[in-house]
Design an enzyme around this catalytic site. Structure first.
Site, PDB file in Angstrom:
ATOM      1  N   LYS A 117       0.878  -1.174   0.000  1.00 45.03           N
ATOM      2  CA  LYS A 117       0.000   0.000   0.000  1.00 45.03           C
ATOM      3  C   LYS A 117       0.912   1.220   0.000  1.00 45.03           C
ATOM      4  O   LYS A 117       1.530   1.574   1.003  1.00 45.03           O
ATOM      5  CB  LYS A 117      -0.917  -0.006   1.221  1.00 45.03           C
ATOM      6  CG  LYS A 117      -1.882   1.149   1.224  1.00 45.03           C
ATOM      7  CD  LYS A 117      -3.021   0.880   2.167  1.00 45.03           C
ATOM      8  CE  LYS A 117      -3.889   2.086   2.465  1.00 45.03           C
ATOM      9  NZ  LYS A 117      -3.796   3.257   1.647  1.00 45.03           N
ATOM     10  N   GLU A 173      -0.797   4.799  -8.143  1.00 47.58           N
ATOM     11  CA  GLU A 173      -0.465   5.712  -7.049  1.00 47.58           C
ATOM     12  C   GLU A 173       0.685   6.625  -7.451  1.00 47.58           C
ATOM     13  O   GLU A 173       1.726   6.162  -7.915  1.00 47.58           O
ATOM     14  CB  GLU A 173      -0.054   4.837  -5.850  1.00 47.58           C
ATOM     15  CG  GLU A 173      -0.206   5.472  -4.528  1.00 47.58           C
ATOM     16  CD  GLU A 173      -1.633   5.550  -4.010  1.00 47.58           C
ATOM     17  OE1 GLU A 173      -2.581   5.110  -4.705  1.00 47.58           O
ATOM     18  OE2 GLU A 173      -1.802   6.100  -2.916  1.00 47.58           O
TER      19      GLU A 173
HETATM   20  S1  IVH Z   1      -6.269  -0.488  -5.184  1.00 49.62           S
HETATM   21  C1  IVH Z   1     -10.986   0.597  -5.562  1.00 49.62           C
HETATM   22  N1  IVH Z   1      -3.760  -0.802  -4.642  1.00 49.62           N
HETATM   23  O1  IVH Z   1      -4.981   3.377  -0.972  1.00 49.62           O
HETATM   24  C2  IVH Z   1      -9.739   1.035  -4.954  1.00 49.62           C
HETATM   25  N2  IVH Z   1      -4.840   1.149  -3.803  1.00 49.62           N
HETATM   26  O2  IVH Z   1      -6.735   3.821   1.301  1.00 49.62           O
HETATM   27  C3  IVH Z   1      -8.601   0.405  -5.633  1.00 49.62           C
HETATM   28  N3  IVH Z   1      -3.349   2.624  -2.553  1.00 49.62           N
HETATM   29  O3  IVH Z   1      -7.371   5.229  -2.689  1.00 49.62           O
HETATM   30  C4  IVH Z   1      -7.348   0.838  -5.028  1.00 49.62           C
HETATM   31  N4  IVH Z   1      -1.523   1.447  -2.782  1.00 49.62           N
HETATM   32  O4  IVH Z   1      -4.873   5.586  -3.270  1.00 49.62           O
HETATM   33  C5  IVH Z   1      -4.837   0.000  -4.488  1.00 49.62           C
HETATM   34  N5  IVH Z   1      -1.509  -1.215  -4.260  1.00 49.62           N
HETATM   35  C6  IVH Z   1      -2.584  -0.431  -4.123  1.00 49.62           C
HETATM   36  C7  IVH Z   1      -2.521   0.778  -3.416  1.00 49.62           C
HETATM   37  C8  IVH Z   1      -3.682   1.543  -3.268  1.00 49.62           C
HETATM   38  C9  IVH Z   1      -2.038   2.556  -2.284  1.00 49.62           C
HETATM   39  C10 IVH Z   1      -4.228   3.736  -2.088  1.00 49.62           C
HETATM   40  C11 IVH Z   1      -5.215   4.240  -3.093  1.00 49.62           C
HETATM   41  C12 IVH Z   1      -6.547   4.170  -2.383  1.00 49.62           C
HETATM   42  C13 IVH Z   1      -6.108   4.180  -0.963  1.00 49.62           C
HETATM   43  C14 IVH Z   1      -7.159   3.661  -0.018  1.00 49.62           C
END
Ligand code: IVH
Length: 582
Positions: A117, A173
């Site tokens: 993340k 991201e």
């Molecule tokens: S998938 C439908 N994958 O985390 C949402 N998000 O706290 C799909 N983020 O808004 C997002 N790393 O900005 C996804 N490997 C990752 C991510 C990621 C960071 C962020 C993204 C999201 C937030 C939610």
């Protein structure tokens, strides 16, 4: 207005001013100076006060819809909403997520694709007829902002895709590398400007700059491919293929991803990532767990805020806001002064903290810290809490002034050349002696079990313990020991017993226990290897025979050894110690 109401409204006004300043820095200057978590905590504090006292000031940001002021970027509606992720640092909730997914799909096993993340901000890249055409922020999830003016700042984007005809959206991201963040802050520091709070805020500020004036480098990790065809949304059939395809197209897919078949495997991945965290070039705040197979996505569906096929398992927050109640001055064994902030107790990473290290006065000056300031506390290496940022509440810009005299012996404290450290020059300072005695009795020294610094302090105050040799005289002072508050017969017996036991320690332990700088256990053992006892060692000192062995331990250590044995007071203590057959 009552006195209490006046005080409360003044306190609220201060919080409002802070929040307004941070909003302005974030939205107009693109220079956010505090972490979002600190903004949120302060916002919550204001809200709590408003509820508790049933009082809301007219300019309170809690009353503004979408409290962050919008700037003038072109709005772009997302064809497919950019949802957020359900997130937690609680393992039980992760277990519940897994249960819900399996129940809804009627399956016993499921493959998850786990990713890092990334602590950045999500964005969507539009490729029209295979050409990169724009970048849109997430915004409120339904409408984002077209921030394409800043596309040139993003270092690692392919300008073209192999597929020319379709409109393809790549989501991922945007982030700033730790190194770039440091570079930027060093530059701001040189220009005496406020520093940016963290790489995430720096990336957010950079991406939302209307007229870029400064070169700032951003990067992009891709994790999703969406096609704007009516018949098909996803380009691939599962997340693993998607990441592989992104790499083939020239994107950097979110790194270190892994298929996990069970919660145990997810836990293992999480632990591994946690250990890697500090060595990564970018910041992460947890892992994202996604159902791998896209076939299941429709069945799982979304809530109006997040998809039910993904979950963010976060590291517990490592920063928290508190307030400095006092600054304590402590004298160490060497005489160097150390400063400790006493803070309003707060909980951080599962433990209650009430103190934070301030290192030296140079550090306090750099922070411009004063009693009453709000401080951001962080656990360094997850052990000792440190003050990492100061938030001035009343606009006053003062710094705490250190004492001029030693709090223990009143000697005038000396400064080192750079005016960073203070030092008590009195070799016979009670506090320095107490700390030396504590080291002597500690596990690294003679390992006299059950003797705390507090007991040593009491014995020192009643003159029962002044030098290390005095430990071995306590046996004859039993009746006096029993008069000391807090020392019962049993604890006195235990104490005397531990002192007796300590005599059996190998001779080198006694040398380590003296606390000669740079002379730890290993070097002490080498130094005394040819001398079975204190008598033979002291003879060697007299004949200057110890020097060659000292030299083998390194010039700096040698200097410290010579320095120690040159002091008559030390020789006196050791000669006295000889009487106890060491
Ligand atoms: S998938 C439908 N994958 O985390 C949402 N998000 O706290 C799909 N983020 O808004 C997002 N790393 O900005 C996804 N490997 C990752 C991510 C990621 C960071 C962020 C993204 C999201 C937030 C939610």
């Amino acid at each position: 207005m009552t006195v209490v109401a006046k005080e409360i409204s003044q306190q609220m006004q201060k919080l409002i001013q802070l929040l307004e300043k941070w909003n302005y820095e974030y939205n107009f200057l693109n220079q956010p100076t505090v972490d979002d978590k600190i903004y949120d905590q302060t916002f919550q504090e204001l809200k709590d006060l408003e509820e508790k006292y049933n009082l809301v000031l007219p300019n309170s940001p809690t009353q503004k819809v979408g409290s962050k002021i919008k700037k003038k970027f072109h709005p772009v509606a997302h064809q497919i909403p950019m949802l957020s992720l359900e997130s937690t640092d609680n393992y039980e909730e992760l277990v519940r997520f897994d249960e819900k997914v399996k129940k809804k799909l009627g399956l016993n096993e499921i493959d998850y694709l786990c990713e890092l993340k990334i602590d950045g901000l999500s964005a969507s890249l539009h490729y029209q007829n295979g050409k990169l055409s724009k970048i849109v922020t997430r915004g409120d999830g339904w409408t984002g902002e077209d921030v394409s003016v800043n596309l040139p700042l993003i270092q690692n984007l392919p300008k073209n895709l192999p597929e020319k005809t379709k409109i393809i959206e790549i989501r991922g991201e945007i982030y700033m590398k730790k190194e770039e963040f440091q570079r930027l802050n060093n530059e701001l520091k040189k220009r005496k400007l406020s520093l940016l709070a963290n790489p995430r805020n720096a990336a957010a500020g950079t991406l939302r700059t209307l007229i870029p004036t400064q070169q700032r480098n951003l990067n992009f990790f891709a994790y999703q491919i969406l096609r704007h065809d009516n018949d098909k949304v996803n380009e691939t059939s599962n997340q693993l293929n998607c990441l592989e395809k992104l790499a083939n197209w020239g994107f950097e897919p979110s790194p270190y991803y892994r298929i996990c078949h069970s919660l145990e495997e997810i836990q293992k991945y999480f632990q591994e990532v946690k250990e890697k965290r500090d060595n990564l070039e970018f910041e992460i705040d947890g892992i994202v767990i996604k159902v791998n197979n896209y076939e299941y996505y429709e069945k799982l569906g979304n809530t109006n805020r997040f998809p039910r096929w993904a979950f963010a398992y976060k590291f517990p927050a490592s920063i928290v806001l508190s307030e400095v109640k006092d600054i304590q001055v402590e004298i160490t064994r060497s005489g160097r002064v150390s400063y400790v902030a006493q803070i309003i107790p707060v909980s951080l990473l599962g433990s209650q903290i009430s103190k934070a290290t301030l290192h030296n006065y140079g550090f306090i000056q750099q922070l411009n810290l004063a009693i009453g300031d709000r401080v951001v506390i962080k656990k360094a290496g997850d052990i000792i809490p440190q003050v990492v940022q100061v938030i001035k509440m009343n606009g006053q810009n003062t710094c705490w002034i250190p004492p001029t005299n030693c709090p223990s012996c009143s000697a005038l404290l000396a400064w080192n050349q750079e005016q960073i450290y203070q030092h008590c020059p009195n070799e016979d300072c009670p506090e320095r002696n107490i700390k030396s005695l504590a080291l002597f009795a500690s596990k690294q020294g003679m390992d006299i079990k059950g003797v705390s610094e507090a007991i040593i302090r009491k014995l020192y105050q009643v003159n029962l313990l002044k030098t290390p040799t005095d430990f071995y005289r306590l046996e004859q002072k039993k009746s006096e020991l029993l008069k000391i508050e807090g020392l019962q017969k049993k604890s006195v017996n235990n104490l005397l017993n531990s002192i007796e036991q300590s005599k059996k320690k190998p001779f080198f332990c006694l040398i380590t226990a003296l606390g000669i700088p740079l002379l730890g256990g290993v070097k002490s053992r080498k130094l005394v290897s040819n001398y079975p006892n204190l008598g033979s060692l002291l003879q060697a000192v007299e004949k200057n025979e110890l020097e060659p062995i000292g030299k083998l331990l390194g010039t700096e250590t040698q200097k410290e050894i010579t320095h120690y044995f040159q002091k008559p007071k030390n020789l006196e203590i050791l000669k006295d110690m000889e009487k106890f057959n060491f």
